[in-house]
Every structure is written in structure tokens, then in C-alpha cells.
Write a protein that holds these residues in place. Structure first.
Motif, mmCIF file in Angstrom:
data_model
loop_
_atom_site.group_PDB
_atom_site.id
_atom_site.type_symbol
_atom_site.label_atom_id
_atom_site.label_comp_id
_atom_site.label_asym_id
_atom_site.label_seq_id
_atom_site.Cartn_x
_atom_site.Cartn_y
_atom_site.Cartn_z
ATOM 1 N N ASP A 1 -4.895 2.167 0.638
ATOM 2 C CA ASP A 1 -5.774 1.306 -0.158
ATOM 3 C C ASP A 1 -6.818 0.595 0.696
ATOM 4 O O ASP A 1 -7.414 -0.397 0.255
ATOM 5 N N TYR A 2 -7.052 1.106 1.869
ATOM 6 C CA TYR A 2 -7.959 0.473 2.832
ATOM 7 C C TYR A 2 -9.336 0.195 2.228
ATOM 8 O O TYR A 2 -9.865 -0.909 2.342
ATOM 9 N N GLY B 1 -2.256 -6.096 3.881
ATOM 10 C CA GLY B 1 -1.293 -5.329 3.106
ATOM 11 C C GLY B 1 -0.010 -4.988 3.853
ATOM 12 O O GLY B 1 0.225 -5.431 4.987
ATOM 13 N N ILE B 2 0.811 -4.202 3.178
ATOM 14 C CA ILE B 2 2.101 -3.760 3.711
ATOM 15 C C ILE B 2 2.201 -2.258 3.490
ATOM 16 O O ILE B 2 2.030 -1.771 2.370
ATOM 17 N N SER B 3 2.469 -1.512 4.561
ATOM 18 C CA SER B 3 2.547 -0.060 4.448
ATOM 19 C C SER B 3 3.582 0.490 5.418
ATOM 20 O O SER B 3 3.634 0.066 6.577
ATOM 21 N N TYR B 4 4.388 1.423 4.934
ATOM 22 C CA TYR B 4 5.365 2.129 5.765
ATOM 23 C C TYR B 4 4.990 3.606 5.754
ATOM 24 O O TYR B 4 5.002 4.258 4.711
ATOM 25 N N SER B 5 4.635 4.121 6.918
ATOM 26 C CA SER B 5 4.144 5.493 6.998
ATOM 27 C C SER B 5 4.238 5.988 8.428
ATOM 28 O O SER B 5 3.789 5.310 9.349
ATOM 29 N N ASP B 6 4.798 7.161 8.616
ATOM 30 C CA ASP B 6 4.862 7.739 9.956
ATOM 31 C C ASP B 6 3.477 8.115 10.466
ATOM 32 O O ASP B 6 3.273 8.257 11.674
ATOM 33 N N GLU B 7 2.523 8.278 9.547
ATOM 34 C CA GLU B 7 1.158 8.638 9.929
ATOM 35 C C GLU B 7 0.251 7.418 10.036
ATOM 36 O O GLU B 7 -0.955 7.548 10.230
ATOM 37 N N VAL B 8 0.823 6.228 9.898
ATOM 38 C CA VAL B 8 0.061 4.974 9.922
ATOM 39 C C VAL B 8 -1.047 5.023 8.868
ATOM 40 O O VAL B 8 -2.213 4.702 9.130
ATOM 41 N N ASN B 9 -0.687 5.422 7.668
ATOM 42 C CA ASN B 9 -1.643 5.493 6.560
ATOM 43 C C ASN B 9 -1.770 4.140 5.860
ATOM 44 O O ASN B 9 -0.772 3.461 5.616
ATOM 45 N N ILE B 10 -2.994 3.768 5.542
ATOM 46 C CA ILE B 10 -3.264 2.595 4.714
ATOM 47 C C ILE B 10 -4.086 3.105 3.533
ATOM 48 O O ILE B 10 -5.321 3.108 3.551
ATOM 49 N N SER C 1 0.851 -1.176 0.000
ATOM 50 C CA SER C 1 0.000 0.000 0.000
ATOM 51 C C SER C 1 0.891 1.233 0.000
ATOM 52 O O SER C 1 2.077 1.156 0.300
ATOM 53 N N GLY C 2 0.307 2.377 -0.357
ATOM 54 C CA GLY C 2 1.077 3.606 -0.301
ATOM 55 C C GLY C 2 1.410 4.158 -1.668
ATOM 56 O O GLY C 2 0.913 3.699 -2.697
ATOM 57 N N TYR D 1 -9.245 2.970 10.625
ATOM 58 C CA TYR D 1 -9.244 1.672 9.939
ATOM 59 C C TYR D 1 -9.805 0.581 10.855
ATOM 60 O O TYR D 1 -9.106 -0.367 11.207
ATOM 61 N N PRO D 2 -11.061 0.704 11.243
ATOM 62 C CA PRO D 2 -11.613 -0.190 12.274
ATOM 63 C C PRO D 2 -11.745 -1.646 11.845
ATOM 64 O O PRO D 2 -11.920 -2.514 12.701
ATOM 65 N N TYR D 3 -11.647 -1.943 10.546
ATOM 66 C CA TYR D 3 -11.837 -3.326 10.120
ATOM 67 C C TYR D 3 -10.514 -4.069 9.916
ATOM 68 O O TYR D 3 -10.503 -5.186 9.416
ATOM 69 N N ILE D 4 -9.416 -3.437 10.318
ATOM 70 C CA ILE D 4 -8.126 -4.136 10.342
ATOM 71 C C ILE D 4 -8.088 -4.989 11.617
ATOM 72 O O ILE D 4 -8.129 -4.461 12.728
ATOM 73 N N ALA D 5 -8.006 -6.303 11.458
ATOM 74 C CA ALA D 5 -8.057 -7.199 12.612
ATOM 75 C C ALA D 5 -6.718 -7.306 13.320
ATOM 76 O O ALA D 5 -6.667 -7.583 14.515
ATOM 77 N N TYR D 6 -5.607 -7.107 12.579
ATOM 78 C CA TYR D 6 -4.282 -7.226 13.185
ATOM 79 C C TYR D 6 -3.269 -6.424 12.390
ATOM 80 O O TYR D 6 -3.490 -6.094 11.223
ATOM 81 N N TRP D 7 -2.174 -6.106 13.049
ATOM 82 C CA TRP D 7 -1.037 -5.532 12.344
ATOM 83 C C TRP D 7 0.236 -6.156 12.895
ATOM 84 O O TRP D 7 0.300 -6.581 14.049
ATOM 85 N N ILE D 8 1.270 -6.214 12.041
ATOM 86 C CA ILE D 8 2.563 -6.764 12.438
ATOM 87 C C ILE D 8 3.628 -5.703 12.191
ATOM 88 O O ILE D 8 3.817 -5.246 11.055
#
Length: 396
Positions: A302-303, A291-300, A269-270, A340-347
Motif C-alpha cells: 500500500d506504499y 504501516g505494518i507488513s510481514y513479507s519475506d520480500e519486504v513488500n509494502i 499492509s499486505g 520505497y525511498p520515502y519510508i523514513a524508518y522501519w521497526i
């Protein structure tokens, strides 16, 4: 004409019939896999309508429970929890002495500092090296340890270019490589042999986890929608061929009766210049979009596109662009729950020790090496391995 007399019994039967009809309608509208009711659950009408069924009909009962949990967290916002996660490196780095990439530091030390163990631990079976069978056994030992604490297991597979055996960069595209060779019938072709030998080893190690009754969130070919990797969206490759390669891997794994695997599609993403469309290579056989996203603002970014696919959702990697250790970890929970309330997990990403490279700074993207780790791990919305156990989410 006489009118029938309506007695109290008539009313009881009428109300019973109405109740039964409503109950049947409710049950018919539910999809298997996430129709369980949790205490304090609050389903959201705007949530994704998940498929409700794993892609593999033979998925182990423990795998189904993980699928159900992620579906419920993603699609029905159960108690507004999001599962925390941490990558611990590549191959046997997870069990090694490099404190920037290992379970001991990034998970155990974090737990010692915060009294919370991340819910998910992730390793990549390849990417930086062709790890031996014994080295992947060491990686599996870490995953088994984490599972035994009540946590979940994630494995990425970033295979090296099977047409390359000498150059230092073994992930990038090269001329004269054709993905169709890898799923074709020329079994004597060197690239075919190299790729399928690695796939055989991956299957062997996934089976070893199956024997321990450990479900795996398995994400092969991460960031396939970029030009970065040999299997991805570069000019000499096509989406049709990538999908066929995914299908080949999926069918080979299933034919080996590796029934502990949940298939995770992990696009980038991004706004990276190397990225093409958000859903390039979207395969027919998958369980979770993560997905995979690198962002200081925790942006996704393509959510919404991910959500429109009606699959459970997570983030295989979600980490800051900043790598100096100044990132505020608490942003994970505030942004994920609010935006992004429908994201179940992040790593979260692991770290990198660059001390041997003159003039190169170390990379700090882990939860452990950034700010407000305690605040994050003890936030009421963040689920840890302890939460999974306490809530009995995976109890048989």
C-alpha cells in the motif's frame, strides 16, 4: 526621445531584485517543519508533499525536531538514509529476563556484535497483558536509556477488549460491544471505565517521558484496518465510530498536556484475509503514516496509497513472514532504498520463545536473530543511534 542610460549600478540593482524575488518565492513555497537544508541533501520532486506541521501546535521543541527529521528523511530523501528500529516486546518484557524479548539482547547484544545501535526502540504498552503502573515504569526505563544514547522512542498501544475480563483471547471482537460507549457520556458503564482507566495509565506513562523531555512516536490501535481486533474493521464496527474513538483518545491526551507525542497511524499492509481497505479508519489527527507488513520480500503493497496522503512515512513493523532465523536482513536496506525511498524508518519485530509449548517452534523475526545483521547495520544507507548523534540531527 532620449533613452535612459543603463549604468552598472542599474544592473546591480536589477540582479539584486531578481535574486530577492526568487528567494522570496522559494521561501513561500516551503512548508514549515521540513524546509531546512542538509549537507548532501537531494530533494526529490516525486516525494510526498508533507503537511509540514505537527497536529499538536503545542508539541515540545524536542518533538518538533523528531517530526522535522522524519519529514526530511521521508519527503526530501536527505542523504538517502533510513532509520533502523527494533521492537523489544510488550510492557516490562523490554527490561525482563526473556532474551527473546528484551533490550539487553535485541539491541545491546546486536550493538556489541555490529558496533551499531538501532535508531529506534519500540514497546507496546498493553496487548498481551494489563501491565501495572510499576511494570510500565520498567518499560519506560528502557526507553529512557535508549533516548540517552541518542535514539528515538516508539510506543504502540494495543488495548485489550474492555468488554472482556475472563476469556483467554482479549483482543478479538465480541458481540454486543459498541465503540460509541467508550467515548460517550455513560461514565458508569463498565467498559467505559475499563477503557478510560487504561487510557489514564497510558497518559501517566507518556507524561513521565515528557518530564524527561523524550518525544514519543505513539501508535494507538495498530492494524485497525483488519478484522482481527475488537476496535478494527469487523462486521459489527464502523469506520465512523473508530475515527470518533481515535479523536477521543487524541483529545484526552492533549487535554492532559502530553505534548511530547507524535501521532502515528499504523494500518496493516499486505494481502492478509483479515485486512480491509488500506486506509480504513484514517483519522483527522495524525502526524505520520507508518504501516505494518510481514513479507519475506519486504513488500509494502500500500506504499503508493500511503504516499498519496502527503504525510511523513515509516513502518511501525516490517518483518519477514519466515520465522526460523534464515531471513537476510540486508534486504531491508536494498528494498527500502530501491523500491520505497520515502519510508523514513522501519521497526523490526521482536522474537518469541515457544520452548514451553510442545511442538511449537520459536519465532525469530528480530534483526539480531536473522542473517547478515552486521551487513545491514553497517550499510551506508542505514541510520543508527550513532548516526543521529554524529549528524547532530536532533541537536538543540
Amino acid at each position: 526621445m532620449l533613452q535612459p542610460r543603463i549604468t552598472q549600478d542599474h544592473f546591480k540593482k536589477l540582479f539584486w531584485a531578481i535574486g530577492l524575488s526568487a528567494s522570496c518565492a522559494f521561501l513561500l513555497s516551503c512548508k514549515s517543519g521540513y524546509n531546512r537544508l542538509y549537507e548532501d541533501s537531494d530533494p526529490d520532486e516525486n516525494a510526498p508533499v508533507c503537511s509540514g506541521n505537527p497536529s499538536n501546535s503545542r508539541l515540545s521543541s524536542s518533538g518538533v525536531k523528531v517530526y522535522d527529521l522524519i519529514s526530511d528523511l521521508s519527503c526530501e530523501k536527505i542523504e538517502d538514509y533510513v532509520l533502523s528500529g527494533q521492537s523489544v516486546g510488550f510492557g516490562n518484557e523490554a527490561d525482563g529476563n526473556d532474551e527473546y524479548r528484551n533490550y539487553e539482547t535485541l539491541v545491546k547484544q546486536l550493538a556489541s556484535d555490529t558496533d551499531k545501535t538501532v535508531a529506534i526502540v519500540s514497546v507496546d504498552y498493553e496487548k498481551t497483558a494489563l501491565f501495572t503502573s510499576g511494570e510500565l515504569d520498567e518499560a519506560n526505563e528502557v526507553l529512557i536509556e535508549h533516548h540517552d544514547k541518542g535514539g528515538l522512542v516508539s510506543i504502540s498501544w494495543t488495548p485489550q477488549n474492555p468488554w472482556v475480563d475472563t476469556q483467554s483471547d482479549k483482543l478479538s471482537p465480541i458481540d454486543d460491544s459498541d465503540l460509541a460507549v467508550l467515548y460517550g457520556d455513560d461514565t458508569a458503564n463498565e467498559a467505559y471505565v475499563a477503557f478510560n482507566d487504561r487510557l489514564t495509565l497510558v497518559i501517566e506513562k507518556l507524561k513521565a517521558l515528557k518530564d524527561k523531555n523524550i518525544p514519543v512516536l505513539f501508535s494507538p490501535f495498530p492494524e485497525m484496518n483488519t478484522k482481527t481486533y475488537w476496535y478494527g474493521a469487523h462486521d459489527d464496527n464502523t469506520e465512523v465510530k473508530f475515527k470518533a474513538l481515535w479523536k477521543h483518545v487524541y483529545q484526552t491526551v492533549n487535554a492532559a498536556e502530553v505534548d511530547n507525542v507524535l501521532w502515528v497511524y499504523a494500518p496493516r499492509s499486505g494481502t492478509t484475509s483479515q485486512r480491509v481497505s488500506a486506509l480504513w479508519g484514517y483519522p483527522a489527527n495524525l502526524d505520520i503514516i507508518s504501516g505494518i507488513s510481514y513479507s519475506d520480500e519486504v513488500n509494502i503493497s500500500d506504499y503508493d496509497k500511503y504516499r498519496d496522503q502527503d504525510k511523513p512515512m515509516g513502518m511501525t513493523r516490517l518483518a519477514p513472514t519466515t520465522s526460523d532465523g534464515t531471513f537476510d536482513n540486508s534486504k531491508y536496506v536494498t528494498e527500502l532504498t530501491d523500491r520505497y525511498p520515502y519510508i523514513a524508518y522501519w521497526i523490526a519485530e521482536h522474537d518469541t520463545d515457544n520452548s514451553d509449548d510442545a511442538g511449537t517452534d520459536n519465532i525469530r523475526r528480530s534483526i539480531y536473530r536473522n542473517q547478515e545483521a552486521n551487513k545491514l547495520m553497517n550499510a551506508s544507507d542505514v541510520a543508527s543511534a550513532e548516526t543521529i548523534v554524529e549528524k547532530e540531527w536532533l541537536k538543540e
